[in-house]
Design an enzyme around this catalytic site. Sequence first.
Site, PDB file in Angstrom:
ATOM      1  N   LYS A 125       0.848  -1.102   0.039  1.00 51.98           N
ATOM      2  CA  LYS A 125      -0.134   0.091  -0.176  1.00 51.98           C
ATOM      3  C   LYS A 125       0.861   1.177   0.061  1.00 51.98           C
ATOM      4  O   LYS A 125       2.197   1.172   0.516  1.00 51.98           O
ATOM      5  CB  LYS A 125      -0.721   0.108   1.415  1.00 51.98           C
ATOM      6  CG  LYS A 125      -1.962   0.880   1.256  1.00 51.98           C
ATOM      7  CD  LYS A 125      -3.183   0.391   0.428  1.00 51.98           C
ATOM      8  CE  LYS A 125      -4.408   1.087   0.157  1.00 51.98           C
ATOM      9  NZ  LYS A 125      -5.502   0.296  -0.275  1.00 51.98           N
ATOM     10  N   ASP A 165      -7.007   4.407  -4.603  1.00 51.58           N
ATOM     11  CA  ASP A 165      -7.666   4.056  -3.445  1.00 51.58           C
ATOM     12  C   ASP A 165      -8.539   5.472  -3.094  1.00 51.58           C
ATOM     13  O   ASP A 165      -8.635   6.310  -4.114  1.00 51.58           O
ATOM     14  CB  ASP A 165      -6.687   3.778  -2.060  1.00 51.58           C
ATOM     15  CG  ASP A 165      -7.294   3.433  -1.126  1.00 51.58           C
ATOM     16  OD1 ASP A 165      -7.807   2.261  -0.714  1.00 51.58           O
ATOM     17  OD2 ASP A 165      -7.667   4.104   0.211  1.00 51.58           O
TER      18      ASP A 165
HETATM   19  P1  NDP Z   1     -12.905   7.793  -3.108  1.00 49.25           P
HETATM   20  O1  NDP Z   1     -11.819   8.784  -2.845  1.00 49.25           O
HETATM   21  O2  NDP Z   1     -13.523   7.578  -4.316  1.00 49.25           O
HETATM   22  O3  NDP Z   1     -14.265   8.202  -1.986  1.00 49.25           O
HETATM   23  C1  NDP Z   1     -13.860   8.256  -0.820  1.00 49.25           C
HETATM   24  C2  NDP Z   1     -15.462   8.682  -0.278  1.00 49.25           C
HETATM   25  O4  NDP Z   1     -15.305   8.426   1.161  1.00 49.25           O
HETATM   26  C3  NDP Z   1     -15.771  10.224  -0.478  1.00 49.25           C
HETATM   27  O5  NDP Z   1     -17.328  10.179  -0.574  1.00 49.25           O
HETATM   28  C4  NDP Z   1     -15.278  10.821   0.681  1.00 49.25           C
HETATM   29  O6  NDP Z   1     -15.846  12.016   0.827  1.00 49.25           O
HETATM   30  C5  NDP Z   1     -15.452   9.884   1.797  1.00 49.25           C
HETATM   31  N1  NDP Z   1     -14.439  10.004   2.821  1.00 49.25           N
HETATM   32  C6  NDP Z   1     -13.003   9.865   2.881  1.00 49.25           C
HETATM   33  N2  NDP Z   1     -12.290  10.239   3.940  1.00 49.25           N
HETATM   34  C7  NDP Z   1     -13.344  10.386   4.885  1.00 49.25           C
HETATM   35  C8  NDP Z   1     -13.459  10.836   6.186  1.00 49.25           C
HETATM   36  N3  NDP Z   1     -12.287  11.083   6.818  1.00 49.25           N
HETATM   37  N4  NDP Z   1     -14.628  11.048   6.786  1.00 49.25           N
HETATM   38  C9  NDP Z   1     -15.680  10.920   6.136  1.00 49.25           C
HETATM   39  N5  NDP Z   1     -15.890  10.674   4.979  1.00 49.25           N
HETATM   40  C10 NDP Z   1     -14.619  10.278   4.235  1.00 49.25           C
HETATM   41  O7  NDP Z   1     -12.524   6.674  -2.367  1.00 49.25           O
HETATM   42  P2  NDP Z   1     -12.777   5.207  -2.632  1.00 49.25           P
HETATM   43  O8  NDP Z   1     -14.308   4.916  -2.761  1.00 49.25           O
HETATM   44  O9  NDP Z   1     -12.003   4.364  -3.607  1.00 49.25           O
HETATM   45  O10 NDP Z   1     -12.423   4.554  -1.258  1.00 49.25           O
HETATM   46  C11 NDP Z   1     -13.529   4.335  -0.224  1.00 49.25           C
HETATM   47  C12 NDP Z   1     -13.012   3.056   0.847  1.00 49.25           C
HETATM   48  O11 NDP Z   1     -13.022   1.952   0.122  1.00 49.25           O
HETATM   49  C13 NDP Z   1     -11.657   3.593   1.393  1.00 49.25           C
HETATM   50  O12 NDP Z   1     -11.631   3.017   2.678  1.00 49.25           O
HETATM   51  C14 NDP Z   1     -10.756   2.568   0.400  1.00 49.25           C
HETATM   52  O13 NDP Z   1      -9.631   2.153   1.197  1.00 49.25           O
HETATM   53  C15 NDP Z   1     -11.828   1.499   0.274  1.00 49.25           C
HETATM   54  N6  NDP Z   1     -11.429   0.609  -0.843  1.00 49.25           N
HETATM   55  C16 NDP Z   1     -11.318   0.996  -2.071  1.00 49.25           C
HETATM   56  C17 NDP Z   1     -10.908   0.087  -3.218  1.00 49.25           C
HETATM   57  C18 NDP Z   1     -10.935   0.583  -4.725  1.00 49.25           C
HETATM   58  O14 NDP Z   1     -10.818  -0.111  -5.502  1.00 49.25           O
HETATM   59  N7  NDP Z   1     -11.040   1.980  -4.757  1.00 49.25           N
HETATM   60  C19 NDP Z   1     -10.891  -1.199  -3.033  1.00 49.25           C
HETATM   61  C20 NDP Z   1     -10.944  -1.653  -1.693  1.00 49.25           C
HETATM   62  C21 NDP Z   1     -11.460  -0.597  -0.697  1.00 49.25           C
HETATM   63  P3  NDP Z   1     -14.930  13.659   0.534  1.00 49.25           P
HETATM   64  O15 NDP Z   1     -15.096  13.637  -0.786  1.00 49.25           O
HETATM   65  O16 NDP Z   1     -15.615  14.499   1.223  1.00 49.25           O
HETATM   66  O17 NDP Z   1     -13.572  13.229   1.008  1.00 49.25           O
HETATM   67  O1  2IT Z   2      -7.874  -1.379  -0.769  1.00 51.02           O
HETATM   68  C1  2IT Z   2      -8.051  -2.037  -1.843  1.00 51.02           C
HETATM   69  O2  2IT Z   2      -8.206  -2.949  -2.038  1.00 51.02           O
HETATM   70  C2  2IT Z   2      -7.897  -0.923  -3.148  1.00 51.02           C
HETATM   71  N1  2IT Z   2      -7.640   0.273  -2.814  1.00 51.02           N
HETATM   72  C3  2IT Z   2      -7.475  -1.612  -4.399  1.00 51.02           C
HETATM   73  C4  2IT Z   2      -6.090  -2.138  -4.708  1.00 51.02           C
HETATM   74  C5  2IT Z   2      -5.819  -2.543  -5.822  1.00 51.02           C
HETATM   75  O3  2IT Z   2      -4.699  -2.889  -6.255  1.00 51.02           O
HETATM   76  O4  2IT Z   2      -6.590  -2.735  -6.856  1.00 51.02           O
END
Ligand code: NDP
Ligand code: 2IT
Length: 445
Positions: A125, A165
């Site tokens: 990561k 992420d």
């Molecule tokens: P994005 O940046 O696309 O979206 C994040 C969302 O969560 C936004 O709506 C954001 O609001 C909100 N958010 C972020 N930080 C905070 C906070 N401190 N408090 C409240 N709301 C918050 O990220 P992802 O959708 O990609 O990721 C979301 C979660 O999913 C994370 O935990 C990530 O690690 C996990 N994840 C992502 C994967 C991926 O493929 N993208 C895979 C597996 C897990 P705002 O815009 O206001 O910051």
């Molecule tokens: O938390 C996660 O699994 C991710 N942000 C996706 C990682 C990836 O390599 O696709």
Amino acid sequence: MTYVERVLDDLKKRNPGEKEFHQAATEILLTLEPVINAHPEYEKSALLERFTEPERTILFRVAWVDDNGKVQVNKGYRVQFNSAIGPYKGGLRFHPSVNLSIIKFLGLEQILKNSLTGLPIGGGKGGSDFDPKGKSDREIMAFCQSFMTELYRHIGADTDVPAGDIGVGAREVGYLFGQYKRIRDEHVGVLTGRGLSYGGSLIRKEATGYGLIYITAEAMKARGYSFAGKTTLVSGSGNVAIYACEKAQELGAKVVAMCDSNGYVYDENGIDLAVVKQIKEVERGRIKEYANRVQGAKYFEGCKGIWTIPCDVALPCATQNEIDEESAKALIANGVQYVAEGANMPSTLEAISAFQNAKGVVFLPAKAANAGGVATSALEMAQSSGRLYWSSEEVDAKLKTIMVNIYHNIDKAAKKYGFDGNYVMGANIAGFEKVAEAMMAHGVV
Ligand code: NDP
Ligand code: 2IT
């Protein structure tokens, strides 16, 4: 003290102040007792000490010039945690809260998540405390180019393959890839989540959210239920949240709330996802706007209140520790039946205990429930190596099969050790067994 307790104790002493890392390690290690008891040889091999110590931690300076001509400096991180079963794989997070503890908790989780996918990917990561919010497109590009100008020497299609992420989506991956290609003169699968015109995979954008719904639907099916008519909460409104909402709605769920870091919207008629996509994916705006555009929708400041809305299904898809004990208890009191984690570690340790002690609540932990994203990243890597593209139907079918298999594997692992229905144990054990076997086979490294 057992071996597991001693390792956890030492880990806390040797990594002082890393509270998110301690939390993830506590959740994982304490569930591994049954496996450790079945394998006394692991202690002599210091397997858990090695499992919890990253193979390599890279910290670097990222200097870039903002639109006023001023030089800005951010911290850059890449933790290459474990490569026993494949090249390091895991996303990059750009958010002002990012520190070493957060990257290490995410990396540790990623090792087991990646193992659960059944595909050959190790855990890593990275990220930065850079805040993409309010930055111009040129500033984002300048930052990404500077970040990659250091990172390129540590990664490679068979070494370490980053992805997105929080704060890192298609735009950032594009700039990062462009700079890697420029420096190395190689068009290879060194990053996933790439655009479709330059090596990306169909369905990768949707994969984490879709996968979350596929595994939850499988857990429902095993109990004779489905998403049809289920009142559902989705926190966040980013990549994971949007596509979780899309697939849940497709399966007949009524999603009544979403949020961002400022507050949440409640729409009793069901969220109009096209409006959310316009605000978030096109305008990069705030969720508050939704209430101005959709009649009957209400906006509330602060995120925590979202968990007080009565629901059947709760899908935390924003960030770590967004559900504390109080929120978990509110969900339980209001009759929640399924909690599936789209975000990484969105529930505190106390919240997890509350869900597990509540009768009739099915709790699907992040490393199983959100594995669809990284699994599809591995499918993107396979397509890059083979220099070919699969259709959306092919990728979606593979994703679904992977998620269904994860559900049954964690269910089986929990049953094997006498903890039927405890998917925290099931996921940790099923993920760990494969990594442990590979590490033992490799000798002392
Ligand atoms: P994005 O940046 O696309 O979206 C994040 C969302 O969560 C936004 O709506 C954001 O609001 C909100 N958010 C972020 N930080 C905070 C906070 N401190 N408090 C409240 N709301 C918050 O990220 P992802 O959708 O990609 O990721 C979301 C979660 O999913 C994370 O935990 C990530 O690690 C996990 N994840 C992502 C994967 C991926 O493929 N993208 C895979 C597996 C897990 P705002 O815009 O206001 O910051
Ligand atoms: O938390 C996660 O699994 C991710 N942000 C996706 C990682 C990836 O390599 O696709």
